[in-house]
Design a protein around this motif. Structure first.
Motif, PDB file in Angstrom:
ATOM      1  N   PRO A 107      29.494  78.947  30.619  1.00 16.01           N
ATOM      2  CA  PRO A 107      30.629  78.177  31.150  1.00 16.01           C
ATOM      3  C   PRO A 107      30.610  77.937  32.655  1.00 16.01           C
ATOM      4  O   PRO A 107      31.220  76.976  33.129  1.00 16.01           O
ATOM      5  CB  PRO A 107      31.845  79.033  30.769  1.00 16.01           C
ATOM      6  N   THR A 108      29.949  78.803  33.432  1.00 11.75           N
ATOM      7  CA  THR A 108      30.029  78.759  34.903  1.00 11.75           C
ATOM      8  C   THR A 108      31.481  78.576  35.347  1.00 11.75           C
ATOM      9  O   THR A 108      31.798  77.692  36.135  1.00 11.75           O
ATOM     10  CB  THR A 108      29.115  77.666  35.512  1.00 11.75           C
ATOM     11  N   LEU A 109      32.349  79.450  34.854  1.00  7.27           N
ATOM     12  CA  LEU A 109      33.776  79.340  35.177  1.00  7.27           C
ATOM     13  C   LEU A 109      34.028  79.388  36.669  1.00  7.27           C
ATOM     14  O   LEU A 109      34.891  78.671  37.182  1.00  7.27           O
ATOM     15  CB  LEU A 109      34.558  80.480  34.515  1.00  7.27           C
ATOM     16  N   ARG A 110      33.277  80.225  37.396  1.00  5.38           N
ATOM     17  CA  ARG A 110      33.566  80.348  38.825  1.00  5.38           C
ATOM     18  C   ARG A 110      33.319  79.014  39.532  1.00  5.38           C
ATOM     19  O   ARG A 110      34.005  78.695  40.513  1.00  5.38           O
ATOM     20  CB  ARG A 110      32.791  81.506  39.435  1.00  5.38           C
ATOM     21  N   LEU A 111      32.371  78.204  39.038  1.00  3.67           N
ATOM     22  CA  LEU A 111      32.142  76.878  39.613  1.00  3.67           C
ATOM     23  C   LEU A 111      33.220  75.908  39.155  1.00  3.67           C
ATOM     24  O   LEU A 111      33.789  75.172  39.958  1.00  3.67           O
ATOM     25  CB  LEU A 111      30.768  76.351  39.213  1.00  3.67           C
ATOM     26  N   GLY A 128      28.665  79.256  46.147  1.00  2.63           N
ATOM     27  CA  GLY A 128      28.459  80.416  45.292  1.00  2.63           C
ATOM     28  C   GLY A 128      27.509  81.410  45.933  1.00  2.63           C
ATOM     29  O   GLY A 128      26.301  81.149  46.030  1.00  2.63           O
ATOM     30  N   ILE A 129      28.020  82.545  46.387  1.00  5.69           N
ATOM     31  CA  ILE A 129      27.185  83.549  47.041  1.00  5.69           C
ATOM     32  C   ILE A 129      26.271  84.188  46.004  1.00  5.69           C
ATOM     33  O   ILE A 129      26.750  84.724  44.998  1.00  5.69           O
ATOM     34  CB  ILE A 129      28.048  84.630  47.718  1.00  5.69           C
ATOM     35  N   PRO A 130      24.952  84.130  46.199  1.00  3.37           N
ATOM     36  CA  PRO A 130      24.026  84.708  45.217  1.00  3.37           C
ATOM     37  C   PRO A 130      24.344  86.178  44.953  1.00  3.37           C
ATOM     38  O   PRO A 130      24.524  86.965  45.871  1.00  3.37           O
ATOM     39  CB  PRO A 130      22.653  84.534  45.882  1.00  3.37           C
ATOM     40  N   GLY A 131      24.407  86.545  43.703  1.00  2.00           N
ATOM     41  CA  GLY A 131      24.690  87.928  43.327  1.00  2.00           C
ATOM     42  C   GLY A 131      26.167  88.202  43.234  1.00  2.00           C
ATOM     43  O   GLY A 131      26.693  88.526  42.161  1.00  2.00           O
ATOM     44  N   TRP A 132      26.873  88.064  44.327  1.00  2.00           N
ATOM     45  CA  TRP A 132      28.321  88.321  44.364  1.00  2.00           C
ATOM     46  C   TRP A 132      29.056  87.464  43.345  1.00  2.00           C
ATOM     47  O   TRP A 132      29.995  87.929  42.681  1.00  2.00           O
ATOM     48  CB  TRP A 132      28.822  88.051  45.779  1.00  2.00           C
ATOM     49  N   SER A 133      28.623  86.210  43.196  1.00  2.00           N
ATOM     50  CA  SER A 133      29.338  85.280  42.315  1.00  2.00           C
ATOM     51  C   SER A 133      29.271  85.677  40.851  1.00  2.00           C
ATOM     52  O   SER A 133      30.164  85.314  40.071  1.00  2.00           O
ATOM     53  CB  SER A 133      28.773  83.863  42.495  1.00  2.00           C
ATOM     54  N   LEU A 134      28.235  86.395  40.451  1.00  2.00           N
ATOM     55  CA  LEU A 134      28.141  86.806  39.046  1.00  2.00           C
ATOM     56  C   LEU A 134      29.288  87.755  38.693  1.00  2.00           C
ATOM     57  O   LEU A 134      29.855  87.689  37.595  1.00  2.00           O
ATOM     58  CB  LEU A 134      26.793  87.454  38.775  1.00  2.00           C
ATOM     59  N   HIS A 135      29.682  88.612  39.617  1.00  2.00           N
ATOM     60  CA  HIS A 135      30.797  89.526  39.372  1.00  2.00           C
ATOM     61  C   HIS A 135      32.118  88.760  39.297  1.00  2.00           C
ATOM     62  O   HIS A 135      33.011  89.115  38.518  1.00  2.00           O
ATOM     63  CB  HIS A 135      30.833  90.610  40.444  1.00  2.00           C
TER      64      HIS A 135
END
Length: 433
Positions: free
Chosen positions: A273-277, A353-360
């Motif tokens: 989904p890439t909800l954060r995006l 989207g900050i790499p790594g941080w965004s996954l959380h």
């Protein structure tokens, strides 16, 4: 003495996990003892989860970030990523360079370029939108290109939005014959229930809204007419104009019975989904108290640009249309109810989207939208491995699995935000962070 958090088996407290030569040898209760080992980590009060995956990243989207992204992923416990679109030769170059320091490189699986139609969305024509795609105008080109990707070592293919239905079907068939998984957007000339069953994953929940509309046939006919009449211009502009024209009306025409049909066809197609995006304009991650610290790890030029973008988003917040963001959040409960598999990906670094941080952030949003913490962990471990047919290799804490692990200071099943509480990271049996 660690509490093992396995996405399938759940929590097992007071366990002894033995690792040798990069593999998990045994997982057993601490009080049962076991064979002598060379090194012991006392983990009372700690929790261990499988290494996390980000299923949707672009190493080549932001040039200033390309060289630092790998290390950032490891900092945040992400031991594997799917790069879902970029120049093939450049991806080969950077992965070869990173392999020289294996303690600074997660497992990277890449597709090569986005396989698009005659008008390429990411054609490099705009400095803000790099050349991530290539045009596949016909079936013969499709066959040759899949063979080229396979020979070059690509792990899967990625099909994009302006490809024709005929070319889509050939790409999917050729990739299937070559043993290459298929990631895809829903092509604009198709619907999710026609394209989805041919793919192994679909990205962003984009174009599901059209398939779920009561007037989907009318919208699709209009879309086909507009694309058919487009003879000159940029693929990015064509794609954007169609989303602007049809996305909100399609969501407003939502038909639950029709959507049940569509989702029923996607039981074997992982949705990423890439909800954060999808929700960045309304959720505004840059307001998170931890965002400044995470941002500070990026190159100075990126920090300046992203602070400007964040300021602009804050200023425009009252004008932002939340319809697609709310629709994306709503769909998570519908996917779950329909048994459609969900995978965790972020599209980093697109949309600040900050790499790594965004996954959380993605994991937290999946839980807020309806998944349990355990289901969110499954989406970022087992589901990702399943896409690449690696579920017997990685993604769980069981004997024989690759020892990609994250040691946490708090229980992620009690609060998914505890995946941020990282003590140490192990990659292939080595402590790397």
């Amino acid at each position: 003495n660690v509490t093992v958090i396995d996405p399938v088996a759940g929590a097992r407290p007071a366990q002894r996990v033995v690792i040798r030569e990069g593999r998990i040898v045994s997982v057993s209760p601490q009080n049962e003892g076991g064979e002598p080992v060379a090194e012991t980590v006392e983990a009372s009060g700690l929790y261990v989860i499988p290494g996390l995956w980000d299923m949707h990243v672009h190493f080549l989207y932001e040039e200033a970030l390309t060289e630092v992204m790998a290390g950032l992923f490891l900092d945040y416990g992400i031991t594997s990523v799917r790069d879902t679109g970029g120049d093939l030769e450049e991806m080969q170059r950077i992965t070869k360079a990173m392999a020289a320091d294996p303690d600074d490189e997660p497992n990277i699986y890449y597709s090569g370029p986005l396989l698009d139609g005659p008008f390429v969305v990411y054609d490099g024509g705009d400095p803000g939108r790099p050349k991530l795609g290539t045009g596949i105008p016909d079936a013969a080109t499709a066959r040759a290109y899949v063979a080229e990707l396979k020979a070059a070592g690509a792990s899967f293919i990625k099909i994009y939005e302006l490809v024709s239905p005929e070319v889509f079907e050939v790409l999917a068939a050729e990739a299937r014959a070559a043993g290459m998984p298929i990631a895809s957007h829903v092509p604009l000339l198709m619907t999710a229930d026609s394209a989805g069953p041919l793919a192994d994953s679909m990205e962003h929940l984009r174009n599901l809204e059209l398939a779920c509309a009561s007037n989907w046939e009318e919208l699709l006919a209009e879309r086909r007419r507009i694309i058919g009449e487009f003879v000159e211009g940029r693929g990015y502009d064509l794609r954007s104009s169609l989303h602007s024209l049809q996305r909100i009306p399609a969501i407003e025409a939502y038909d639950e019975a029709r959507c049940d049909e569509v989702l029923g066809s996607l039981g074997q197609t992982i949705q990423v989904p890439t909800l954060r995006l999808n929700t960045v304009a309304i959720e505004r991650p840059f307001e998170d108290p931890d965002w400044p610290r995470a941002l500070s790890a990026l190159p100075e030029s990126v920090i300046d640009a992203w602070l400007a973008s964040a300021g602009q988003m804050s200023q425009n917040a009252p004008l932002a249309d939340p319809t697609f963001s709310r629709w994306s959040q709503f769909l998570i409960t519908r996917l779950k109810a329909s048994g459609v598999p969900v995978g965790a990906g972020t599209d980093t670094p697109i949309g600040i989207g900050i790499p790594g941080w965004s996954l959380h952030t993605e994991l937290a949003q999946l839980v807020a939208a309806g998944l349990t913490p355990r289901e969110a962990l499954y989406a970022a471990t087992v589901q990702a491995a399943r896409f690449l047919n690696l579920e017997q290799e990685v993604g769980r804490i069981e004997p024989g699995m690759r020892a990609d692990l994250v040691l946490l200071e708090a229980d992620p099943l009690a609060d998914i935000n505890n995946t941020r509480q990282i003590s140490r990271v192990m990659l292939d049996g080595r402590w790397v962070r």
